[in-house]
Structures are given as structure tokens and as C-alpha cells.
Design a protein around this motif. Structure first.
Motif, PDB file in Angstrom:
ATOM      1  N   PHE A  50       0.814  -1.212   0.000  1.00 29.87           N
ATOM      2  CA  PHE A  50       0.000   0.000   0.000  1.00 29.87           C
ATOM      3  C   PHE A  50       0.851   1.266   0.000  1.00 29.87           C
ATOM      4  O   PHE A  50       0.469   2.271  -0.606  1.00 29.87           O
ATOM      5  N   ASP A  51       1.988   1.220   0.670  1.00 27.33           N
ATOM      6  CA  ASP A  51       2.843   2.403   0.714  1.00 27.33           C
ATOM      7  C   ASP A  51       3.390   2.753  -0.673  1.00 27.33           C
ATOM      8  O   ASP A  51       3.700   3.916  -0.953  1.00 27.33           O
ATOM      9  N   LYS A  52       3.499   1.748  -1.552  1.00 25.70           N
ATOM     10  CA  LYS A  52       4.021   1.983  -2.905  1.00 25.70           C
ATOM     11  C   LYS A  52       2.907   2.225  -3.920  1.00 25.70           C
ATOM     12  O   LYS A  52       3.189   2.550  -5.081  1.00 25.70           O
ATOM     13  N   LEU A  53       1.654   2.063  -3.483  1.00 21.63           N
ATOM     14  CA  LEU A  53       0.518   2.182  -4.395  1.00 21.63           C
ATOM     15  C   LEU A  53       0.055   3.639  -4.468  1.00 21.63           C
ATOM     16  O   LEU A  53      -0.269   4.229  -3.441  1.00 21.63           O
ATOM     17  N   PRO A  54       0.018   4.242  -5.667  1.00 24.97           N
ATOM     18  CA  PRO A  54      -0.454   5.629  -5.787  1.00 24.97           C
ATOM     19  C   PRO A  54      -1.847   5.797  -5.200  1.00 24.97           C
ATOM     20  O   PRO A  54      -2.724   4.953  -5.413  1.00 24.97           O
ATOM     21  N   GLU A  55      -2.053   6.857  -4.447  1.00 21.28           N
ATOM     22  CA  GLU A  55      -3.309   7.091  -3.750  1.00 21.28           C
ATOM     23  C   GLU A  55      -4.500   7.176  -4.698  1.00 21.28           C
ATOM     24  O   GLU A  55      -5.619   6.809  -4.351  1.00 21.28           O
TER      25      GLU A  55
END
Length: 304
Positions: A50-55
Motif C-alpha cells: 500500500f505504501d508503494k501504491l499511488p493514492e
């Protein structure tokens, strides 16, 4: 026209192993958008993911009820602030049925359905659940289904398993049901599920009036006191919720804290996942809902 970007998490084991194949149908359904596919079995750390997934990416969970259960238990709820959608590729799809969808529908947003979920504690382990907890002959059916599934080419028919169980392979149990501190004891209990939604087990509807968006209360149905033949006659009506008219053998309770104990260990299922040799469980509505609605301390579930 701005295209949407979808990050699709799929369970390859959903739908009897056809999860990936069914998920790829999204390429046709969302053919004007950008799709990225991720195998959930290969994700080791959801926090890193999730930290690497664009918002701005729209997240889609593709699988069945068990996939949703695994997702809400493995992912921190802080990530549920982003847009999360669901695409059904399971076999039972009870969650989909409960919210008025049908298999093949385009992905739809589920954020409201996966926050403030109830929990169940079994054998000292507490987890969230999406649909319901099956205890009694429904747990037995899941146990037998798991056993039959290990045989190559063996098709699992839960209705057939249930009928055979009621004809002699499964025996009813004695039970104590405690709802918000009040206990009632039963003999000859066949089913004692606690529900967050209306459906479980591939379309069984034990609690027709349960609302999954009512985060402050759960419903428990107790099917009790009848012999094998009468149970077999009444059982099919549970698929339409018509069993509730049999008030001599059907009790339904609503509450925040629900404990069911059997007088002998039996199998239990949580959103389709089987747990063997269980003597009892405690289900709790979300405590935050109780605080929001000013419920008394006695009504708030507190599992030690």
C-alpha cells in the motif's frame, strides 16, 4: 476523457481455482481503463504494497467471501480510507447476494461494508468476519466439503452433505446461548450461527432481518428441539428465510455480545473457513459502534 487506473488484487484459488481466469474478464469490463493485476498469494507485506501504491489508484479485490475475510483481517484498516472495490469470482458469493449484486457485475465500492466489522473469538484467537459464523451442521458441511475436495475430480454439493448429515451422519448437540449477558440453554441444537449479513453457506438465510450496516448488533439463529425427519422437512425453507415461521424450533436473538457453547466439540466455519473441534465461540459487534450510539457498558462486548 481521463482514464482510471485500477490495481486489482486477485485470489487465484477463488472459484475452485479459477480466480485468475475470472479476474482477467475485467479487461473486457473495464476496457477503457488501465489495469494492473496482483496475485494476492504473492503479496508478503501489505504495508509495503500500500505504501508503494499511488493514492489515486482504485483498488479492486477479486475473489469470494473467504478472500474478503482474509483481506480485512490481514490489512490495517488505516488503508481503508482509499477507494476499495470488489469483483466477485467466488463460488458462494454470499456477500454479493446480500448487497444486491450478481456475479459478473462490474466492480463496486465496498468501503462502507468493510469498516466497523464484528469479531469472533474461537480457541483464544480473535478475527473479523464479513458474513457469518456457522456452528452445527453447517460447520460439519464445511468439514465434509474440505475432505471431499481433496479427492481429484470430486464435486462438492453442500445441500447433499447436509441431507446426509441430518439422516444420520451428524448428531444434534446441547447448547448454551448467551446474548448480552442473558443465557438460554437448549437440547438437540442443529444450527446456531451468528450473522453480520443475511446469507452464508451459498445462499442460506438464517437471519432474514439482519442488516450488515447495523454495526451495533448481530443476529443469532438457533434451530433446536426437532427430530431428524422434522429438521429435514424444515431445512429447505431456510434458503428463503421462511423457516422463521416455525417458532417452536427456531429462535432468533439480536445483540452486541453473543456466546454459543456446545456440549461437545464440533466443526465451525467463519466466512467459509473451517475450524475443527470447537466447543464455543464469542461474537462481538464493533465496539466503536457502541460508543457512537451511546450504548451502555454492559452491552459492549469485551473479550478477554
Amino acid at each position: 476523457m481521463k482514464l482510471s487506473v485500477y490495481s486489482i488484487l486477485f485470489n487465484p484459488y477463488a472459484g475452485n481455482g479459477k480466480g485468475e481466469e475470472e479476474t482477467k474478464k475485467l479487461s473486457d469490463i473495464l476496457n477503457n481503463d488501465t489495469l494492473h493485476f496482483y496475485n494476492m498469494a504473492e503479496i508478503i507485506n501489505y504495508e509495503d504494497f500500500f505504501d508503494k501504491l499511488p493514492e489515486e489508484n482504485i483498488l479492486v479485490i477479486s475473489g469470494g467471501d473467504g478472500t474478503l475475510n482474509r483481506f480485512v483481517n490481514e490489512v490495517d484498516e488505516k488503508y481503508f480510507s482509499r477507494s476499495i472495490y470488489y469483483f466477485a469470482t467466488g463460488t458462494g458469493n454470499d456477500f454479493l447476494l446480500d448487497v444486491g449484486g450478481k456475479k459478473g457485475d462490474p466492480p463496486f465500492k465496498i468501503n462502507q461494508y468493510i469498516t466497523d466489522l464484528p469479531t469472533v473469538t474461537v480457541n483464544g484467537v480473535t478475527r473479523k468476519f464479513i458474513n457469518g459464523i456457522g456452528y452445527g451442521i453447517d460447520g460439519y458441511c464445511c468439514q465434509e466439503g474440505d475432505r471431499l475436495r481433496q479427492r481429484p475430480g470430486k464435486k462438492v454439493n453442500y445441500t447433499s452433505i447436509a441431507i446426509k448429515g441430518m439422516l444420520g451422519k451428524y448428531s444434534s448437540v446441547g447448547a448454551a446461548v448467551t446474548v448480552d449477558g442473558k443465557t438460554k440453554k437448549y437440547k438437540k441444537v442443529w444450527l446456531a450461527p451468528t450473522m453480520n449479513g443475511r446469507y452464508y453457506g451459498g445462499g442460506i438465510m438464517p437471519t432474514p432481518k439482519q442488516d450488515r450496516l447495523d454495526n451495533a448488533a448481530l443476529s443469532t439463529m438457533v434451530f433446536h428441539g426437532s427430530g431428524r425427519l422434522k429438521t429435514l422437512v424444515i431445512f429447505p425453507s431456510i434458503f428463503k428465510g421462511e423457516h422463521i415461521k416455525h417458532t417452536k424450533v427456531i429462535d432468533i436473538f439480536k445483540g452486541r455480545s453473543i456466546t454459543v457453547s456446545f456440549d461437545r466439540p464440533t466443526a465451525l466455519q467463519i466466512d467459509g473457513e473451517t475450524i475443527l473441534d470447537v466447543s464455543g465461540y464469542t461474537a462481538c459487534a464493533d465496539p466503536n459502534a457502541g460508543k457512537k450510539q451511546n450504548l451502555s457498558k454492559a452491552a459492549v462486548c469485551d473479550v478477554k
